[in-house]
Write an enzyme that holds these catalytic residues in place. Structure first.
Site, PDB file in Angstrom:
ATOM      1  N   HIS A   1      62.315 -60.797 -17.400  1.00  0.00           N
ATOM      2  CA  HIS A   1      61.082 -59.944 -17.786  1.00  0.00           C
ATOM      3  C   HIS A   1      60.016 -60.441 -16.977  1.00  0.00           C
ATOM      4  CE1 HIS A   1      58.928 -57.481 -20.844  1.00  0.00           C
ATOM      5  NE2 HIS A   1      58.271 -57.674 -19.893  1.00  0.00           N
TER       6      HIS A   1
ATOM      7  N   HIS B   1      56.286 -58.851 -14.721  1.00  0.00           N
ATOM      8  CA  HIS B   1      55.431 -57.751 -14.326  1.00  0.00           C
ATOM      9  C   HIS B   1      55.085 -58.418 -12.935  1.00  0.00           C
ATOM     10  CE1 HIS B   1      55.261 -55.459 -18.066  1.00  0.00           C
ATOM     11  NE2 HIS B   1      55.344 -56.676 -18.357  1.00  0.00           N
TER      12      HIS B   1
ATOM     13  N   ASN C   1      56.090 -50.774 -15.328  1.00  0.00           N
ATOM     14  CA  ASN C   1      55.003 -49.834 -15.914  1.00  0.00           C
ATOM     15  C   ASN C   1      53.855 -50.024 -14.863  1.00  0.00           C
ATOM     16  OD1 ASN C   1      54.762 -52.779 -16.200  1.00  0.00           O
ATOM     17  ND2 ASN C   1      53.414 -52.592 -17.877  1.00  0.00           N
TER      18      ASN C   1
ATOM     19  N   LYS D   1      64.145 -49.426 -18.945  1.00  0.00           N
ATOM     20  CA  LYS D   1      62.792 -50.163 -19.926  1.00  0.00           C
ATOM     21  C   LYS D   1      62.404 -49.057 -21.101  1.00  0.00           C
ATOM     22  CE  LYS D   1      60.089 -52.948 -21.830  1.00  0.00           C
ATOM     23  NZ  LYS D   1      59.331 -54.280 -21.333  1.00  0.00           N
TER      24      LYS D   1
ATOM     25  N   HIS E   1      60.597 -52.842 -25.518  1.00  0.00           N
ATOM     26  CA  HIS E   1      59.504 -53.400 -26.091  1.00  0.00           C
ATOM     27  C   HIS E   1      59.441 -52.854 -27.421  1.00  0.00           C
ATOM     28  CE1 HIS E   1      55.277 -54.496 -25.823  1.00  0.00           C
ATOM     29  NE2 HIS E   1      55.099 -53.913 -27.149  1.00  0.00           N
TER      30      HIS E   1
ATOM     31  N   HIS F   1      60.851 -60.230 -25.306  1.00  0.00           N
ATOM     32  CA  HIS F   1      59.471 -60.891 -25.653  1.00  0.00           C
ATOM     33  C   HIS F   1      59.424 -61.079 -27.157  1.00  0.00           C
ATOM     34  CE1 HIS F   1      57.687 -56.934 -25.519  1.00  0.00           C
ATOM     35  NE2 HIS F   1      57.689 -57.163 -24.234  1.00  0.00           N
TER      36      HIS F   1
ATOM     37  N   ASP G   1      57.675 -62.419 -19.173  1.00  0.00           N
ATOM     38  CA  ASP G   1      56.574 -61.798 -19.495  1.00  0.00           C
ATOM     39  C   ASP G   1      55.294 -61.902 -18.714  1.00  0.00           C
ATOM     40  OD1 ASP G   1      55.529 -59.142 -20.288  1.00  0.00           O
ATOM     41  OD2 ASP G   1      55.230 -59.759 -22.184  1.00  0.00           O
TER      42      ASP G   1
ATOM     43  N   HIS H   1      46.457 -59.968 -15.097  1.00  0.00           N
ATOM     44  CA  HIS H   1      45.522 -59.225 -14.949  1.00  0.00           C
ATOM     45  C   HIS H   1      44.340 -60.134 -14.402  1.00  0.00           C
ATOM     46  CE1 HIS H   1      47.033 -55.563 -17.465  1.00  0.00           C
ATOM     47  NE2 HIS H   1      47.491 -56.705 -18.229  1.00  0.00           N
TER      48      HIS H   1
HETATM   49  O1  DOR Z   1      51.002 -58.281 -22.748  1.00  0.00           O
HETATM   50  C1  DOR Z   1      51.392 -57.491 -22.171  1.00  0.00           C
HETATM   51  N1  DOR Z   1      51.172 -57.258 -20.888  1.00  0.00           N
HETATM   52  N2  DOR Z   1      52.535 -56.989 -22.765  1.00  0.00           N
HETATM   53  C2  DOR Z   1      53.198 -55.734 -22.273  1.00  0.00           C
HETATM   54  O2  DOR Z   1      53.892 -55.413 -22.947  1.00  0.00           O
HETATM   55  C3  DOR Z   1      52.645 -55.190 -20.854  1.00  0.00           C
HETATM   56  C4  DOR Z   1      52.076 -56.452 -20.096  1.00  0.00           C
HETATM   57  C5  DOR Z   1      51.177 -55.767 -19.188  1.00  0.00           C
HETATM   58  O3  DOR Z   1      51.748 -54.875 -18.407  1.00  0.00           O
HETATM   59  O4  DOR Z   1      50.125 -56.227 -18.716  1.00  0.00           O
HETATM   60 ZN    ZN Z   2      56.150 -57.012 -20.553  1.00  0.00          ZN
END
Ligand code: DOR
Ligand code: ZN
Length: 355
Positions: A15, A17, A43, A101, A138, A176, A249, A253
């Protein structure tokens, strides 16, 4: 005396991103440096809902990897109320989609196109059950009146339990997990139900977000819970039970986006992920179980081969930088605060042996 070493089969991240654009270029190498494969979350904006979009995204990921990288991105489809079951079946058949997902609409970052009510996706769930395609969940309800710390437990009761009863053959990964409720539910559930556990939910409880002020670097979704839940997660991860396996996970950012008036949810743990897990397994006297959790239980659940290569960790202090300044190909700089920023971890990756 020589440092203690631990060689394990190369792990996978079930998992992650990886984002897109400049952020993808900045973060993909870190995941590819530790993991042979990763389940890549869909996403994006717009979300990855078609075979063509997933193929194109997979190409962009490959292009962001260093030359000679053997990393394999495993793609996922983002379920919406109007998702086409035929598209999902075709993508799975063509080995573009590994899994789907499920984001409840509004549960987290870029989930506004997610599923508004589970019965809307019954047709696609039936197809997935028939073809053996995993559903990654999720697991949080989104009702504003449900306390945020209860949303996972309520989801299990209201949505997940009935869903498994309707689709007893569906492979499900509860992603998660953050609560003892989830640990108990998965442990006592059928063999086709498993869960991933992040490094951060093993290291921090909810106090971390409020230690000496608001600490956005520890804010993620599902949000960290109280200590008794962290203890249950650590016991599950280090138990050797194959229903629990590694999923970071890692959700980058930029520092600016985290530290703004409305900070984004997500913890960037990819650069030191296996070291972060190793610290937990050592504290729990379970280093001998790290390999199963990190490298064996995931592929077995997904029905994929184990990786042939290995990595070696050694007991050497690893100082995690307070902030990473990463550059994409065009020289755009992205500032990211890594998980464990400013801390020292006890084990570090010493060598990779690809095969
Ligand atoms: O903390 C998170 N950030 N949880 C998620 O489910 C998505 C993820 C994100 O894409 O930033
Ligand atoms: Zn995630």
């Amino acid at each position: 005396m020589a440092a203690r070493q631990l060689t394990i089969r190369q792990p996978d991240d079930w998992h992650v991103h990886l984002r897109d654009g400049a952020m993808l270029q900045a973060v993909a190498p870190a995941t590819a440096a530790q993991f042979a494969r990763a389940i890549v979350m869909p996403n994006l904006r717009p979300p990855v809902t078609t075979v063509a979009a997933a193929s194109a995204y997979r190409e962009r990921i490959r292009a962001a990897l260093p030359d000679g990288s053997g990393f394999t991105p495993l793609m996922t489809a983002y379920l919406t109320d109007t998702i086409d079951p035929e598209e999902i079946e075709r993508g799975f058949g063509e080995e573009v989609f590994t899994a789907c997902k499920l984001y409840p609409a509004g549960a987290t970052t870029n989930s506004d196109s997610g599923v508004t009510a589970i019965d809307r996706i019954e047709p696609v769930l039936a197809v997935m059950e028939r073809i053996g395609m995993p559903l990654l969940i999720h697991g949080e309800v989104t009702d504003a009146e449900i306390d945020i710390f209860d949303r996972e437990a309520v989801f299990i009761e209201r949505v997940l339990e009935p869903l498994l009863a309707r689709h007893p053959g569906l492979k499900v990964v509860l992603e998660h997990i953050t609560t003892s409720d989830a640990v108990d539910f998965v442990r006592s559930g059928p063999a086709n139900l498993a869960a991933t556990i992040t490094p951060h939910h093993l290291h921090i409880n909810r106090n971390a977000m409020f230690a000496g002020g608001l600490r956005p670097d520890f804010y993620c979704l599902p949000v960290a819970k109280r200590e008794l839940h962290r203890i249950a997660l650590r016991a599950a991860a280090t138990s050797g039970n194959p229903k629990f396996f590694l999923g970071t996970d890692s959700a980058p950012h930029s520092r600016e986006a985290k530290e703004s008036a409305c900070g984004c949810a997500g913890i960037y743990n990819a650069p030191f992920a296996i070291e972060s897990y190793a610290a937990v397994f050592e504290q729990e006297n379970a280093l001998h179980r790290l390999e199963g959790f990190a490298s064996e239980f995931g592929p077995r659940f997904y029905g994929l081969p184990l990786n042939p290569g290995s990595i070696t960790l050694e007991e050497q202090p690893l100082a995690v930088p307070p902030v990473l300044h990463l550059n994409d190909a065009a020289g755009t700089s992205v500032n990211l605060v890594p998980f464990h920023a400013g801390q020292t971890l006890p084990w570090r990756v010493q060598a990779h042996e690809a095969q």
